[in-house]
Design a protein around this motif. Structure first.
Motif, PDB file in Angstrom:
ATOM      1  N   LEU A 199       2.742  23.421  -5.438  1.00  0.00           N
ATOM      2  CA  LEU A 199       1.987  23.470  -4.193  1.00  0.00           C
ATOM      3  C   LEU A 199       2.860  23.136  -2.999  1.00  0.00           C
ATOM      4  N   GLU A 200       3.910  22.354  -3.200  1.00  0.00           N
ATOM      5  CA  GLU A 200       4.876  22.145  -2.122  1.00  0.00           C
ATOM      6  C   GLU A 200       5.547  23.462  -1.756  1.00  0.00           C
ATOM      7  N   LEU A 201       5.949  24.232  -2.753  1.00  0.00           N
ATOM      8  CA  LEU A 201       6.547  25.535  -2.480  1.00  0.00           C
ATOM      9  C   LEU A 201       5.516  26.511  -1.926  1.00  0.00           C
ATOM     10  N   ALA A 202       4.259  26.372  -2.349  1.00  0.00           N
ATOM     11  CA  ALA A 202       3.208  27.237  -1.815  1.00  0.00           C
ATOM     12  C   ALA A 202       3.045  27.022  -0.318  1.00  0.00           C
ATOM     13  N   LEU A 203       3.156  25.769   0.130  1.00  0.00           N
ATOM     14  CA  LEU A 203       3.069  25.519   1.564  1.00  0.00           C
ATOM     15  C   LEU A 203       4.217  26.204   2.300  1.00  0.00           C
ATOM     16  N   PHE A 204       5.422  26.134   1.749  1.00  0.00           N
ATOM     17  CA  PHE A 204       6.541  26.884   2.328  1.00  0.00           C
ATOM     18  C   PHE A 204       6.166  28.359   2.467  1.00  0.00           C
ATOM     19  N   ARG A 205       5.570  28.908   1.448  1.00  0.00           N
ATOM     20  CA  ARG A 205       5.242  30.331   1.443  1.00  0.00           C
ATOM     21  C   ARG A 205       4.294  30.693   2.588  1.00  0.00           C
ATOM     22  N   THR A 206       3.322  29.836   2.860  1.00  0.00           N
ATOM     23  CA  THR A 206       2.371  30.153   3.924  1.00  0.00           C
ATOM     24  C   THR A 206       3.037  30.167   5.294  1.00  0.00           C
ATOM     25  N   TYR A 207       4.130  29.420   5.460  1.00  0.00           N
ATOM     26  CA  TYR A 207       4.801  29.371   6.756  1.00  0.00           C
ATOM     27  C   TYR A 207       5.605  30.638   7.044  1.00  0.00           C
ATOM     28  N   CYS A 208       5.650  31.559   6.092  1.00  0.00           N
ATOM     29  CA  CYS A 208       6.326  32.846   6.303  1.00  0.00           C
ATOM     30  C   CYS A 208       5.446  33.830   7.061  1.00  0.00           C
ATOM     31  N   VAL A 209       4.197  33.468   7.312  1.00  0.00           N
ATOM     32  CA  VAL A 209       3.274  34.294   8.095  1.00  0.00           C
ATOM     33  C   VAL A 209       3.308  33.778   9.528  1.00  0.00           C
ATOM     34  N   PRO A 210       3.806  34.552  10.475  1.00  0.00           N
ATOM     35  CA  PRO A 210       3.994  34.042  11.846  1.00  0.00           C
ATOM     36  C   PRO A 210       2.738  33.490  12.495  1.00  0.00           C
ATOM     37  N   SER A 211       1.577  34.069  12.237  1.00  0.00           N
ATOM     38  CA  SER A 211       0.355  33.554  12.861  1.00  0.00           C
ATOM     39  C   SER A 211       0.019  32.161  12.337  1.00  0.00           C
ATOM     40  N   ILE A 212       0.389  31.869  11.098  1.00  0.00           N
ATOM     41  CA  ILE A 212       0.155  30.535  10.538  1.00  0.00           C
ATOM     42  C   ILE A 212       1.155  29.541  11.110  1.00  0.00           C
ATOM     43  N   SER A 213       2.424  29.889  11.086  1.00  0.00           N
ATOM     44  CA  SER A 213       3.446  28.953  11.586  1.00  0.00           C
ATOM     45  C   SER A 213       3.299  28.714  13.084  1.00  0.00           C
ATOM     46  N   ALA A 214       2.838  29.732  13.839  1.00  0.00           N
ATOM     47  CA  ALA A 214       2.694  29.566  15.283  1.00  0.00           C
ATOM     48  C   ALA A 214       1.633  28.529  15.614  1.00  0.00           C
ATOM     49  N   LEU A 215       0.504  28.549  14.893  1.00  0.00           N
ATOM     50  CA  LEU A 215      -0.529  27.545  15.123  1.00  0.00           C
ATOM     51  C   LEU A 215      -0.018  26.155  14.764  1.00  0.00           C
ATOM     52  N   LEU A 216       0.662  26.036  13.630  1.00  0.00           N
ATOM     53  CA  LEU A 216       1.184  24.734  13.219  1.00  0.00           C
ATOM     54  C   LEU A 216       2.194  24.204  14.236  1.00  0.00           C
ATOM     55  N   ALA A 217       3.012  25.104  14.779  1.00  0.00           N
ATOM     56  CA  ALA A 217       3.964  24.677  15.809  1.00  0.00           C
ATOM     57  C   ALA A 217       3.234  24.241  17.074  1.00  0.00           C
ATOM     58  N   ALA A 218       2.161  24.932  17.424  1.00  0.00           N
ATOM     59  CA  ALA A 218       1.422  24.612  18.646  1.00  0.00           C
ATOM     60  C   ALA A 218       0.769  23.237  18.564  1.00  0.00           C
ATOM     61  N   THR A 219       0.314  22.831  17.383  1.00  0.00           N
ATOM     62  CA  THR A 219      -0.338  21.527  17.256  1.00  0.00           C
ATOM     63  C   THR A 219       0.647  20.373  17.375  1.00  0.00           C
ATOM     64  N   GLY A 220       1.926  20.626  17.064  1.00  0.00           N
ATOM     65  CA  GLY A 220       2.933  19.573  17.109  1.00  0.00           C
ATOM     66  C   GLY A 220       2.879  18.600  15.954  1.00  0.00           C
ATOM     67  N   GLU A 221       1.965  18.819  15.010  1.00  0.00           N
ATOM     68  CA  GLU A 221       1.794  17.862  13.922  1.00  0.00           C
ATOM     69  C   GLU A 221       3.010  17.797  13.009  1.00  0.00           C
ATOM     70  N   PHE A 222       3.621  18.946  12.732  1.00  0.00           N
ATOM     71  CA  PHE A 222       4.776  18.935  11.834  1.00  0.00           C
ATOM     72  C   PHE A 222       6.002  18.348  12.519  1.00  0.00           C
ATOM     73  N   ALA A 223       6.087  18.521  13.815  1.00  0.00           N
ATOM     74  CA  ALA A 223       7.220  17.948  14.542  1.00  0.00           C
ATOM     75  C   ALA A 223       7.129  16.428  14.589  1.00  0.00           C
ATOM     76  N   ASN A 224       5.911  15.903  14.678  1.00  0.00           N
ATOM     77  CA  ASN A 224       5.729  14.472  14.925  1.00  0.00           C
ATOM     78  C   ASN A 224       5.229  13.670  13.733  1.00  0.00           C
ATOM     79  N   ARG A 225       4.511  14.330  12.808  1.00  0.00           N
ATOM     80  CA  ARG A 225       3.883  13.590  11.714  1.00  0.00           C
ATOM     81  C   ARG A 225       3.926  14.387  10.423  1.00  0.00           C
ATOM     82  N   ALA A 226       5.071  14.910  10.064  1.00  0.00           N
ATOM     83  CA  ALA A 226       5.166  15.779   8.889  1.00  0.00           C
ATOM     84  C   ALA A 226       4.765  15.042   7.614  1.00  0.00           C
ATOM     85  N   GLN A 227       5.225  13.796   7.438  1.00  0.00           N
ATOM     86  CA  GLN A 227       4.883  13.046   6.225  1.00  0.00           C
ATOM     87  C   GLN A 227       3.384  12.801   6.134  1.00  0.00           C
TER      88      GLN A 227
END
Length: 324
Positions: A53-81
């Motif tokens: 499931l860790e690798l599955a999460l990587f896989r979902t980030y290959c879809v630009p519309s998914i990664s763009a929303l995650l980048a917009a929230t700032g959660e991965f930049a600031n609170r990834a753990q």
């Protein structure tokens, strides 16, 4: 030699290694899908499910519309753990207790409450759901101590389809093969490079490496990259590791599987017991489900929001998330 092996089996409990499999095969994969998935994920393959499931999460980030929303929230930049810990606990609660149990329903309220804040395409939601079904199956077929049975494959499909229905995801395929075909087609159509893919991929890779001592982190990064397929590497714009890393990593994982096969069957669930969880003191008992999940965003482009967030609901990251 046979006598020595019999004595070794007796000491290690190998003769009981397949007892839980017999229980699984006696169940109905559609009617009993919650029990089957729990036995498989919590007892038979807890480590494998977590890595898959860790690798599955990587896989979902290959879809630009998914990664763009995650980048917009700032959660991965600031609170990834914290985002990793929350996701693991929310999904673990559903499998451990059942999606219609009180804890399961509360977990779904949290998940749905987060998702409803944003404009998320139904296809993206359906795709992410598909990775929870098929990525663990693919991983365990390669690196598990035994292969999954059709009962376990179908149970995973029925479980996550039921979860998807409770999340309001529409147009869910009726059958296992149809959902697998949707996943393949979606990746073929939507996997492409975007700067946000690379951004979120780097944050996630850094997170995984942070779980290991600093001297070995460069090697850990290369091992993780060796487990990503060519399409994923291209979508992230990651450089492929040296040619020897992939075969060495796969050989190590298969050696681990062979050793695990010699161990006695697990007696306790590992779904909610992950030593990598660093967010909640006293884990697995040091949290309330209502505390999990990201707080409403306070600084995000409004085009990502499904509706404006009232000022009074703009909680800080430490606030308890209200039910969705």
């Amino acid at each position: 030699m046979a006598g020595l092996r019999a004595r070794l089996d007796s000491v290690l409990g190998v003769r009981d290694r397949y007892a839980r499999l017999a229980t699984i095969l006696a169940l109905d994969p559609e009617r009993d899908h919650q029990k089957i998935l729990r036995l498989s994920a919590a007892y038979e393959f807890p480590w494998d499910y977590r890595r898959a499931l860790e690798l599955a999460l990587f896989r979902t980030y290959c879809v630009p519309s998914i990664s763009a929303l995650l980048a917009a929230t700032g959660e991965f930049a600031n609170r990834a753990q914290r985002r990793y810990d929350d996701t693991a606990l929310l999904m673990g609660e559903l499998v451990e207790h059942g999606y219609d149990s009180p804890r399961g329903r509360e977990s779904l309220r949290v998940v749905n409450g987060m998702h409803r804040r944003y404009r998320i395409d139904n296809g993206d939601m359906k795709y992410v759901l598909s990775t929870f079904v098929y990525d663990p199956i693919a991983w365990i077929d390669q690196f598990g101590w035994r292969r999954l049975t059709d009962h376990e494959r179908l149970a995973a499909f029925h479980f996550y389809r039921a979860v998807g229905q409770r999340m309001g995801i529409t147009d869910l395929p009726e059958g296992y093969a149809e959902f697998a075909e949707f996943k393949r087609d979606y990746e073929h159509t939507h996997f492409r490079y975007a700067t946000t893919n690379h951004e979120i991929g780097c944050y996630t890779l850094d997170l995984v490496c942070s779980w290991y001592p600093r001297p070995v982190r460069p090697l850990v990064a290369q091992v993780v990259l060796s487990l990503l397929d060519r399409g994923m590497l291209d979508a992230f714009a990651f450089t492929a590791p040296p040619a020897w890393v992939g075969p060495a990593a796969r050989s190590a994982l298969r050696t681990r599987a062979a050793l695990v096969q010699l161990l006695p069957p697990r007696r306790t669930s590992r779904l909610l017991r992950d030593p990598r969880n660093r967010t909640y003191p006293g884990y697995p008992n040091g949290y309330r489900i209502s505390q999990l999940g990201a707080a409403p965003p306070t600084d995000i482009d409004p085009r990502w929001l499904s509706r404006p967030i009232p000022a009074q609901s703009r909680a800080t990251d430490s606030d308890v998330l209200p039910p969705g």
